[in-house]
Design an enzyme around this catalytic site. Sequence first.
Site, PDB file in Angstrom:
ATOM      1  N   ASP A  11       0.864  -1.184   0.000  1.00  0.00           N
ATOM      2  CA  ASP A  11       0.000   0.000   0.000  1.00  0.00           C
ATOM      3  C   ASP A  11       0.896   1.229   0.000  1.00  0.00           C
ATOM      4  OD1 ASP A  11      -2.298  -1.488   0.085  1.00  0.00           O
ATOM      5  OD2 ASP A  11      -2.580  -1.307   2.243  1.00  0.00           O
ATOM      6  N   ASP A 130     -13.665  -3.392  -1.596  1.00  0.00           N
ATOM      7  CA  ASP A 130     -13.490  -3.080  -0.176  1.00  0.00           C
ATOM      8  C   ASP A 130     -14.841  -3.275   0.501  1.00  0.00           C
ATOM      9  OD1 ASP A 130     -10.852  -2.447  -0.654  1.00  0.00           O
ATOM     10  OD2 ASP A 130     -11.220  -0.303  -0.865  1.00  0.00           O
TER      11      ASP A 130
END
Length: 256
Positions: A11, A130
């Site tokens: 990330d 998500d």
Amino acid sequence: MVALRLIPCLDVAHGRVVKGVNFVNLRDSGDPVELACRYSDEGADELVFLDIRASVENRNTLVDLVSRTAKSVKIPFTVGGGIDSVASINDLLRAGADKVSLNSSAVRNPDLVSKSSREFGNQCIVIAIDAKRKINKTDEWEVYVKGGRENTGIDVLSWAKKVEELGAGEILLTSMDGDGTQNGYDLHLTKSVANIVNLPVIASGGAGCLEDIYDVFIEGRASAALLASLLHDRKLSLREIKTFLLDKKLPIRPCE
């Protein structure tokens, strides 16, 4: 039997690898190129590189960083974050990415999924979902976008089926409730999605120990496990994980 995969996730925000808990309280975890090389050398099956600020700040993923990272590793590599056009996908694939991950842009413009799948092949198109459990619901989840900041109100299972119909080649499924907690994957979520699509499902969010990874393959029916905090914090190594899973007779590619 198709080998199960272990995939470190990088990330990235502002050019650095970061990791938080439940998508917030980000902390620095290192240089993305250095970490990519380390995980590639240690036996990762693939890598995922997500610019987690791109969708929020409405800018494209840095092609230069993708290029430098891709040139440094010998394993398949997925990149995502702020990708909102066929042209952007083309740029990233040309820069060295093997696959691209679409999230917010796929929800906003589902035609992008079908167009990019036709243009580049569905093996290049990963849809990132998500997911967050609905309050007081045990088997209902909603899709979030904009780096987990915006609730779309879309049902996760319906969306997973929809992106399969649109031409996605793979689903990257993140449990926002489990993200960064190291309390285990959401097995119910992962299995629910894996059971309704005929696509590989990459489970993400919550790996904290060897048993968590084993469970997400066996109980969650995941095709791959995404790993971040567990590796960045050096709690476990890829070799330790693979040795454990091989001892359990799972189809895993051994470390060299």
